[in-house]
Design an enzyme around this catalytic site. Structure first.
Site, PDB file in Angstrom:
ATOM      1  CD  GLU A   1      -2.630  -1.439   0.029  1.00 31.26           C
ATOM      2  OE1 GLU A   1      -2.967  -2.605  -0.208  1.00 31.26           O
ATOM      3  OE2 GLU A   1      -2.833  -0.511  -0.779  1.00 31.26           O
TER       4      GLU A   1
ATOM      5  CG  HIS B   1      -9.990  -7.646  -6.321  1.00 27.54           C
ATOM      6  ND1 HIS B   1      -9.643  -8.382  -5.206  1.00 27.54           N
ATOM      7  CD2 HIS B   1      -9.071  -6.671  -6.415  1.00 27.54           C
ATOM      8  CE1 HIS B   1      -8.551  -7.866  -4.668  1.00 27.54           C
ATOM      9  NE2 HIS B   1      -8.183  -6.832  -5.373  1.00 27.54           N
TER      10      HIS B   1
HETATM   11  C1  LIG Z   1      -8.572   3.460  -3.709  1.00 29.39           C
HETATM   12  C2  LIG Z   1      -8.089   2.150  -4.185  1.00 29.39           C
HETATM   13  O1  LIG Z   1      -8.809   1.180  -4.286  1.00 29.39           O
HETATM   14  N1  LIG Z   1      -6.760   2.072  -4.515  1.00 29.39           N
HETATM   15  C3  LIG Z   1      -6.179   0.836  -5.023  1.00 29.39           C
HETATM   16  C4  LIG Z   1      -4.761   1.090  -5.482  1.00 29.39           C
HETATM   17  C5  LIG Z   1      -4.775   1.987  -6.691  1.00 29.39           C
HETATM   18  O2  LIG Z   1      -5.400   1.585  -7.673  1.00 29.39           O
HETATM   19  O3  LIG Z   1      -4.172   3.070  -6.607  1.00 29.39           O
HETATM   20  C6  LIG Z   1      -6.096  -0.173  -3.888  1.00 29.39           C
HETATM   21  O4  LIG Z   1      -5.600   0.180  -2.851  1.00 29.39           O
HETATM   22  N2  LIG Z   1      -6.562  -1.428  -4.098  1.00 29.39           N
HETATM   23  C7  LIG Z   1      -6.581  -2.417  -3.012  1.00 29.39           C
HETATM   24  C8  LIG Z   1      -5.621  -3.582  -3.248  1.00 29.39           C
HETATM   25  C9  LIG Z   1      -5.390  -4.300  -1.908  1.00 29.39           C
HETATM   26  C10 LIG Z   1      -4.592  -5.613  -1.996  1.00 29.39           C
HETATM   27  C11 LIG Z   1      -5.168  -6.563  -3.028  1.00 29.39           C
HETATM   28  O5  LIG Z   1      -6.353  -6.588  -3.238  1.00 29.39           O
HETATM   29  N3  LIG Z   1      -4.288  -7.392  -3.636  1.00 29.39           N
HETATM   30  C12 LIG Z   1      -4.824  -8.453  -4.520  1.00 29.39           C
HETATM   31  C13 LIG Z   1      -3.732  -9.077  -5.396  1.00 29.39           C
HETATM   32  C14 LIG Z   1      -2.396  -9.157  -4.777  1.00 29.39           C
HETATM   33  C15 LIG Z   1      -2.027 -10.283  -4.042  1.00 29.39           C
HETATM   34  C16 LIG Z   1      -0.749 -10.394  -3.520  1.00 29.39           C
HETATM   35  C17 LIG Z   1       0.168  -9.354  -3.738  1.00 29.39           C
HETATM   36  O6  LIG Z   1       1.444  -9.449  -3.280  1.00 29.39           O
HETATM   37  C18 LIG Z   1      -0.213  -8.217  -4.440  1.00 29.39           C
HETATM   38  C19 LIG Z   1      -1.489  -8.111  -4.952  1.00 29.39           C
HETATM   39  C20 LIG Z   1      -5.449  -9.571  -3.668  1.00 29.39           C
HETATM   40  O7  LIG Z   1      -5.278  -9.522  -2.448  1.00 29.39           O
HETATM   41  O8  LIG Z   1      -6.103 -10.432  -4.258  1.00 29.39           O
HETATM   42  C21 LIG Z   1      -4.662  -6.288  -0.624  1.00 29.39           C
HETATM   43  C22 LIG Z   1      -3.359  -7.043  -0.451  1.00 29.39           C
HETATM   44  C23 LIG Z   1      -2.341  -6.351  -1.332  1.00 29.39           C
HETATM   45  C24 LIG Z   1      -3.113  -5.377  -2.215  1.00 29.39           C
HETATM   46  C25 LIG Z   1      -4.305  -3.040  -3.778  1.00 29.39           C
HETATM   47  O9  LIG Z   1      -3.609  -2.330  -3.052  1.00 29.39           O
HETATM   48  O10 LIG Z   1      -3.975  -3.380  -4.934  1.00 29.39           O
HETATM   49 ZN   LIG Z   2      -2.142  -2.644  -5.086  1.00 30.45          ZN
END
Ligand SMILES: CC(=O)N[C@@H](CC(=O)O)C(=O)NC[C@H](CC1(C(=O)N[C@@H](Cc2ccc(O)cc2)C(=O)O)CCCC1)C(=O)O
Ligand SMILES: [Zn+2]
Length: 612
Positions: free
Chosen positions: A347, A476
Site C-alpha cells: 500500500e 475484487h
Molecule cells: C482506492 C483504491 O482502491 N486504490 C487501489 C490502489 C490503486 O489503484 O491506486 C487499492 O488500494 N486497491 C486495493 C488492493 C489491496 C490488496 C489486493 O487486493 N491485492 C490483490 C492481489 C495481490 C495479491 C498479492 C500481492 O502481493 C499483491 C497483490 C489480492 O489480495 O487479491 C490487498 C493485499 C495487497 C493489495 C491493492 O492495493 O492493490
Molecule cells: Zn495494489
C-alpha cells in the site's frame, strides 16, 4: 492555442477539487459503512459523472485533434474527453450502478461465519477466517470456513451482480465500447493486450506446474490421499488462503530443507515487539533509504491503520490519493504478521507512486497502466524479503549462503509469486466472458470452476451448484476492481527488479538482490514513476528496462534455480491435472459424515490409548 492551454489549466484546477471531494466522500463510506454515507457516495458519483460530461463537452469545443498542440497536450485532451461510464444521460443508471457497487461491497465487508462446531464463535474475514485458513491443519475446520465464507458472501450477491453487469454494459455502450471488459482493457493501450497476457501465461505455466506437483505431493503426505481427486487437482481449502491464491502460509508443510535456515518473519516480528506503527515506520524507511518520499504528516493523522472497534469498515486494504499532492492515506486493518507486513509495503508503494506523479496535471495522475501501479506497489517486496534485507533490519540473525537455505528462500518466494499467476490471470478471464455474455447467470459458477480447475489445478472440496456464486467470495468481484493488473504486475515487477539490480551493478543471483539504501536505484525508479500516465506505458517501460514490452524472462531467470530443483523432486510425479474439474466431489452432507467419521475415529483411538 493559448485558449486551449488556458482550458487545460482551468480543467486541472477544477478536476483537483472535484477529485478531492469525491475521494473524501468515498473514504468516509469505506471507513464507516452506513446507509447515510452510502447515499452521499451515490450523490457524489452523480456529481462526478456530471463533471466529466461537462468538461468533456468544453474540451470538444476546440478542434484540438488538428491543432498544433504538442503530443502531451493532445494526450490530455484525449483523456479528458474519455467518458467511460459517465457518458450516459440517464441518472437512474448511474445511481443504480453506484448503489449496487456499495451494497455488494457491504455484503462482502460485513460477512461473518459462525463455526460453533469448532468452538470458534462467529468470525469475520479479517483477521478471524484469514488466520484460520492460514494456520489450521484440520481439513474439516478448513472446509467449514471455506464453505461458510462462500455461503455468507457470494451466495447472497448473485442477483445483484447480474443487475450490476447489465447496468454497466448498458452505460459503457454510450462511450462506444461493446462491453465493460473492452473498456477496462482499453487502459492498456494495446490492441494485442489480451493475446499478450495469454502468451505470458503459457510461458509461465511450466513453472507453476512444477510447483503445483511438489505441493500436491507434500499435501498428500500430510492429509492422506483420500482427500485428493484422481484428476491431479489440489482441494482448494488446503492451501493456506481463502482463495488458494498465495500458498506461503503452508510453507511449514513444504519446507525443502527443514534443517537449513528459513525466514519466519511473523515470529521474529512478535519476538522483536513490533506493533502496527512500527511496521509502517520500517516500510517508510525502505523508501526513504533509496531516495523516495517520506510519508507526509497528514498520512499519520488521517490514515486508518487499524480496525476500529465500534463501526463497520471495508477492511480490505487500500491506498488513497486525495489529488492535492500531499494528502495520501492507507486504510488497512493491520495486524502483526508477515502477510500484513507485505501488504503495508504494497500500500505504501502505491502512495509513493501518488507522490511521485503529483508533479503531473491531474488527468495524468494515474499509473502508466493499472498493472504498473501494482508492480510499483510490489517491487519493494522483492528486496525487502531477501535474507540480506531481513538481516539488515534485524529480522534474521545471520545471512545464510548455503544451497539448502537458498532453496528454502526461493520456495517461500515461489509460494507467493508463482502460485499467484494462474489466479491473477483467470479472474478477468471469467469477468471478460461475463461482460461478453459468453458466461451467463445460469453458468456463472460452472464457468468459474472450469477456470479454477483448468488454470489453477485446484478443485472445490465440496460440490458447487448454480445456487452458489463463488466469484463473489473474492473482494475484487463485488468491489468491481479489475484484476488482470495483478497478473501484469507479477510479470513487470521482475523486469523492473532486474533492471534496477543491473543498474546498480549487482552481479549476484537475481533473487538475492536488495536495492535497500541505493539512491541510484531509487532515482531510476522515480524517473518512471514521475511520468504517471503522461506517456504510453511502453515508453515508461523503455525508461526502466530499455525494452517496450512485457517479458516473462526475468521472472523465469529469478526462479530457475528452484525450478531445476523441483524437476528433480518431481521425477516420480505426474505433472499437471485434467482440464475438467473432478466428477466425484463429495456433497455437503457427505463431507459432514466424513467430518463426524474422522472425529469419531480420533476419539476411538484416544479411548483405546487411555484404556491400555
Ligand atoms: C482506492 C483504491 O482502491 N486504490 C487501489 C490502489 C490503486 O489503484 O491506486 C487499492 O488500494 N486497491 C486495493 C488492493 C489491496 C490488496 C489486493 O487486493 N491485492 C490483490 C492481489 C495481490 C495479491 C498479492 C500481492 O502481493 C499483491 C497483490 C489480492 O489480495 O487479491 C490487498 C493485499 C495487497 C493489495 C491493492 O492495493 O492493490
Ligand atoms: Zn495494489
Amino acid at each position: 492555442m493559448t485558449d486551449m492551454r488556458n482550458f487545460l489549466k482551468s480543467y486541472n484546477t477544477h478536476a483537483a477539487n472535484a477529485n478531492n471531494e469525491a475521494v473524501t466522500i468515498a473514504w468516509n463510506y469505506y471507513t464507516n459503512i452506513t446507509k447515510e454515507n452510502q447515499a452521499k457516495m451515490t450523490e457524489s458519483d452523480l456529481d462526478m459523472a456530471n463533471f466529466t460530461k461537462v468538461w468533456a463537452a468544453k474540451a470538444n469545443q476546440f478542434d484540438w485533434k488538428r491543432s498544433d498542440l504538442n503530443a502531451t497536450e493532445k494526450r490530455q485532451f484525449e483523456k479528458i474527453t474519455q467518458l467511460g461510464f459517465s457518458s450516459v444521460n440517464d441518472t437512474a443508471k448511474i445511481e443504480l450502478k453506484s448503489n449496487l457497487e456499495a451494497e455488494l461491497t457491504g455484503i462482502y465487508s460485513t460477512g461473518k461465519v459462525c463455526l460453533t462446531e469448532f468452538g470458534k464463535g462467529c468470525l469475520e474475514l479479517e483477521p478471524g477466517l484469514t488466520d484460520m485458513m492460514a494456520n489450521s491443519r484440520n481439513p474439516n475446520e478448513l472446509l467449514a470456513a471455506w464453505k461458510g465464507w462462500r455461503d455468507q458472501t457470494g451466495k447472497k450477491m448473485r442477483t445483484k451482480y447480474t443487475e450490476f453487469v447489465n447496468v454497466m454494459n448498458e452505460m459503457i455502450k454510450f462511450s462506444g465500447f461493446n462491453d465493460t471488459g473492452e473498456y477496462w482493457r482499453s487502459w492498456y493501450e494495446a490492441s494485442t493486450f489480451e493475446s499478450d497476457v495469454k502468451k505470458l501465461y503459457n510461458e509461465l505455466l511450466p513453472l507453476y506446474e512444477q510447483l503445483h506437483a511438489y505441493v500436491r505431493h507434500k499435501l498428500k503426505n500430510k492429509y492422506g490421499t483420500a482427500l485428493f481427486p484422481d484428476t491431479g487437482h489440489i482441494p482448494a481449502h488446503l492451501l493456506g488462503n481463502m482463495w488458494s491464491q498465495s500458498w506461503s502460509n503452508i510453507y511449514d508443510l513444504l519446507t525443502p530443507y527443514p534443517n537449513a535456515i528459513s525466514v519466519d518473519i511473523t515470529q521474529k516480528m512478535k519476538d522483536k515487539g513490533y506493533n502496527v506503527t512500527h511496521m509502517y515506520r520500517v516500510a517508510e524507511e525502505f523508501f526513504t533509504s533509496i531516495g523516495l518520499d517520506k510519508m507526509p504528516t497528514s498520512f499519520w493523522n488521517k490514515s486508518m491503520l487499524e480496525k476500529p472497534a465500534n463501526r463497520d469498515v471495508v477492511c480490505h486494504a487500500s491506498a488513497w490519493d486525495f489529488y492535492d499532492g500531499e494528502d495520501v492515506r492507507i486504510k488497512q486493518c493491520t495486524s502483526v504478521t508477515a502477510d500484513q507486513f507485505l501488504t503495508v509495503h504494497h500500500e505504501m508503494g502505491h502512495l509513493i507512486y501518488f507522490l511521485a506523479y503529483a508533479i503531473q496535471p491531474v488527468i495524468f495522475r494515474r499509473g502508466g497502466n493499472p498493472g504498473f501501479h501494482e508492480g510499483m506497489a510490489d517491487i519493494v517486496s522483492l528486496s525487502f524479503q531477501t535474507p540480506e534485507h531481513m538481516h539488515a533490519i534485524g529480522l534474521l540473525d545471520s545471512i545464510p549462503n548455503d544451497k539448502e537455505s537458498d532453496i528454502n528462500f526461493l520456495m517461500q518466494m515461489a509460494l507467493e509469486k508463482i502460485a499467484f499467476l494462474p489466479f491473477g490471470y483467470l479472474i478477468d478471464q471469467w469477468r471478460w466472458s461475463v461482460f461478453r455474455r459468453e458466461t451467463t447467470p445460469n453458468n456463472y459458477n460452472a464457468n468459474w470452476w472450469d477456470l479454477r480447475c483448468g488454470y489453477q489445478g485446484i478443485s472445490p472440496p465440496v460440490q458447487r451448484t448454480e445456487q452458489d456464486f463463488d466469484p463473489g467470495a473474492k473482494y475484487h468481484i463485488p468491489g468491481n476492481t479489475p484484476y488482470i493488473r495483478y497478473f501484469v504486475s507479477f510479470v513487470v515487477q521482475f523486469q523492473w527488479h532486474k533492471a534496477l539490480c543491473d543498474e546498480i551493478g549487482y552481479k549476484g543471483q537475481l533473487h538475492r538482490c536488495d536495492i535497500y539504501k541505493n539512491k541510484t536505484a531509487g532515482a531510476k525508479l522515480r524517473n518512471m514513476l514521475a511520468l504517471g500516465s503522461s506517456k504510453q506505458w511502453q515508453d515508461a517501460m523503455q525508461v526502466m528496462t530499455g525494452g517496450r514490452n512485457m517479458s516473462a524472462l526475468p521472472i523465469i531467470q529469478y526462479f530457475t534455480p528452484l525450478i531445476d530443483w523441483l524437476k528433480e523432486q518431481n521425477k516420480e510425479e505426474n505433472i499437471g491435472w485434467s482440464a475438467q474439474c473432478p466428477s466425484n466431489i463429495p456433497s455437503p452432507d457427505q463431507t459432514n459424515n466424513q467430518a463426524r467419521l474422522s472425529v469419531s475415529t480420533e476419539t476411538v483411538c484416544l479411548i483405546i490409548v487411555t484404556l491400555t
